[in-house]
Design a protein around this motif. Structure first.
Motif, PDB file in Angstrom:
ATOM      1  N   ARG A 182     -25.222  30.404 -24.286  1.00 13.54           N
ATOM      2  CA  ARG A 182     -26.425  31.255 -23.675  1.00 13.54           C
ATOM      3  C   ARG A 182     -27.496  30.356 -23.287  1.00 13.54           C
ATOM      4  NH1 ARG A 182     -30.826  33.841 -25.665  1.00 13.54           N
ATOM      5  NH2 ARG A 182     -30.373  32.990 -27.853  1.00 13.54           N
ATOM      6  N   GLY A 183     -28.053  30.695 -22.430  1.00 12.68           N
ATOM      7  CA  GLY A 183     -29.488  29.861 -22.144  1.00 12.68           C
ATOM      8  C   GLY A 183     -30.673  30.563 -21.539  1.00 12.68           C
ATOM      9  N   ARG A 214     -33.305  26.237 -21.913  1.00 13.48           N
ATOM     10  CA  ARG A 214     -33.010  25.922 -23.495  1.00 13.48           C
ATOM     11  C   ARG A 214     -31.566  26.607 -23.829  1.00 13.48           C
ATOM     12  NH1 ARG A 214     -36.725  28.541 -27.266  1.00 13.48           N
ATOM     13  NH2 ARG A 214     -37.153  29.778 -25.614  1.00 13.48           N
ATOM     14  N   GLY A 215     -30.687  25.629 -24.223  1.00 13.63           N
ATOM     15  CA  GLY A 215     -29.177  26.465 -24.280  1.00 13.63           C
ATOM     16  C   GLY A 215     -28.862  26.446 -25.730  1.00 13.63           C
ATOM     17  N   PHE A 216     -28.265  27.627 -26.345  1.00 14.31           N
ATOM     18  CA  PHE A 216     -28.193  27.906 -27.653  1.00 14.31           C
ATOM     19  C   PHE A 216     -26.688  28.063 -27.988  1.00 14.31           C
ATOM     20  CE2 PHE A 216     -31.997  29.676 -25.991  1.00 14.31           C
ATOM     21  CZ  PHE A 216     -33.056  29.355 -26.986  1.00 14.31           C
ATOM     22  N   THR A 221     -28.522  28.943 -32.797  1.00 14.11           N
ATOM     23  CA  THR A 221     -29.366  27.580 -32.774  1.00 14.11           C
ATOM     24  C   THR A 221     -29.535  26.806 -31.456  1.00 14.11           C
ATOM     25  OG1 THR A 221     -28.211  27.274 -35.231  1.00 14.11           O
ATOM     26  CG2 THR A 221     -28.873  25.276 -33.741  1.00 14.11           C
ATOM     27  N   PRO A 222     -30.823  26.363 -31.205  1.00 12.92           N
ATOM     28  CA  PRO A 222     -30.832  25.579 -29.856  1.00 12.92           C
ATOM     29  C   PRO A 222     -29.998  24.188 -29.936  1.00 12.92           C
ATOM     30  CG  PRO A 222     -32.801  26.117 -30.738  1.00 12.92           C
ATOM     31  CD  PRO A 222     -31.929  26.549 -31.829  1.00 12.92           C
ATOM     32  N   GLU A 257     -30.722  35.621 -18.437  1.00 11.27           N
ATOM     33  CA  GLU A 257     -30.497  34.383 -19.467  1.00 11.27           C
ATOM     34  C   GLU A 257     -29.307  33.648 -18.715  1.00 11.27           C
ATOM     35  OE1 GLU A 257     -29.241  36.076 -23.320  1.00 11.27           O
ATOM     36  OE2 GLU A 257     -31.179  36.809 -23.607  1.00 11.27           O
ATOM     37  N   SER A 258     -29.746  32.397 -18.449  1.00  4.37           N
ATOM     38  CA  SER A 258     -28.857  31.433 -17.744  1.00  4.37           C
ATOM     39  C   SER A 258     -28.891  30.082 -18.157  1.00  4.37           C
ATOM     40  CB  SER A 258     -29.267  31.793 -16.174  1.00  4.37           C
ATOM     41  OG  SER A 258     -30.647  31.608 -16.083  1.00  4.37           O
TER      42      SER A 258
END
Length: 260
Positions: A182-183, A214-216, A221-222, A257-258
Motif C-alpha cells: 500500500r502506498g 511512502r510505502g507500507f 509499517t512504513p 492510495e498509490s
C-alpha cells in the motif's frame, strides 16, 4: 514517413519558418503519418529536402524536443517520443511498469549509501534518529532514455545489503518479504533545477512532476520513503474519479492510495 516540401512553408508569413516547420511535423504526428518510435531524417537531410538552412531546422527540432514530441538518442538520431500514461493509483515498481509497456527499464546509479536518517526521513519511516537507513539515488531509464530521478530511503533492517538492489528495488524488498502493498503519494508540479536537467537531458526549467511516496507493509509499517522527479514531457499520471455521494447526511469521499 515524414513528408514536407518547401512549398508548404510560407516565407512571407509573420510566423517564422522554424515554427511553421514544427507545426507541420506536429500535424503529421497527429495524422499518423509518422508514429511513435519513427526516426526523423537528419538535420542535413531535412535542410536539403525542404530547401531551408540547417539552423532553421535545428531551431524547429529544438522546439519539439522541449515540448517532448521528439527525443534524441546520442549517436542514433531523433525520434518521435512515446508518452507514458500511468495510473496514479497503481502500486508497481518502475521496472515492472516499463516491462508491461514493452520498454527495457534501466538505472544509472548516483548514490548508494547507508547512514542515519534525517528528521524528515525518520518521521516518514517511523524510525528513531539512531536507526540506520539506506539511501538509493538513481536515474531511471526506459530504452536508455532518462525519465525520472528517484531518491529512495529504506530502513536498513529490511535490506541488509545494498548489493541486493539491482534494477528493481521492489524485487529486492520482495525477496526479503518486505515489499510494500500500500502506498500514499503526493504529486506536485515543478521546474527542473540545473542538476536535474543535466541528469534528465532536459532544459533547465523544464516541467517536472515531483512525487513523494511512502510505502507500507501489510501491518502498516512504513518500508519506503521516496522522492522522485519525473519528466513532465513524458509522463501523464491518471487518476480515476468518482461521484461525490452523501449517505445519511454524511458526505463520502474516496482516497487514492498509490505507489510506483
Amino acid at each position: 514517413m515524414l513528408r514536407i516540401t518547401k512549398g508548404q512553408l510560407v516565407e512571407a508569413s509573420p510566423t517564422p519558418l522554424y515554427l511553421q516547420l514544427a507545426e507541420l511535423i506536429r500535424a503529421q504526428v497527429r495524422d499518423g503519418a509518422i508514429k511513435t518510435g519513427d526516426a526523423l531524417p537528419s538535420e542535413r537531410e531535412l535542410s536539403d529536402a525542404i530547401g531551408i538552412s540547417r539552423v532553421t531546422v535545428r531551431k524547429s527540432l529544438d522546439v519539439l524536443l522541449r515540448e517532448g514530441l521528439l527525443s534524441r538518442k546520442h549517436g542514433s538520431g531523433t525520434y518521435i517520443a512515446p508518452r507514458i500514461e500511468q495510473p496514479a493509483a497503481l502500486l508497481a515498481g518502475f521496472s515492472a511498469d516499463m516491462a508491461i509497456r514493452g520498454h527495457a527499464a534501466g538505472s544509472i546509479w548516483v548514490e548508494k549509501a547507508t547512514g542515519l536518517p534525517t528528521p524528515d526521513e525518520a518521521m516518514a519511516l517511523a524510525l528513531s534518529l539512531d536507526q540506520p537507513v539506506h539511501r538509493l539515488t538513481r536515474v531511471r531509464t526506459a530504452d536508455d532514455e532518462p525519465l525520472a530521478i528517484e531518491r529512495a530511503v529504506v530502513p536498513a533492517r529490511h535490506l541488509p545489503s545494498l548489493d541486493e538492489v539491482g534494477i528493481s528495488l521492489y524485487a529486492a524488498l520482495e525477496a526479503r518479504g518486505a515489499k510494500p502493498v500500500r502506498g500514499l503519494q503526493r504529486l506536485q508540479a515543478s521546474l527542473a533545477t540545473a542538476p536535474e536537467a543535466k541528469l534528465l537531458s532536459v532544459p533547465v526549467g523544464a516541467a517536472i512532476l515531483r512525487i513523494e511516496r511512502r510505502g507500507f507493509l501489510p501491518n502498516g509499517t512504513p518500508v519506503e520513503f521516496t522522492r522522485s522527479a519525473y519528466r513532465g514531457d513524458r509522463y501523464d499520471f491518471v487518476v480515476e474519479v468518482r461521484e461525490l455521494r452523501s449517505e445519511g447526511g454524511k458526505i463520502e469521499t474516496g482516497k487514492v492510495e498509490s505507489g510506483t
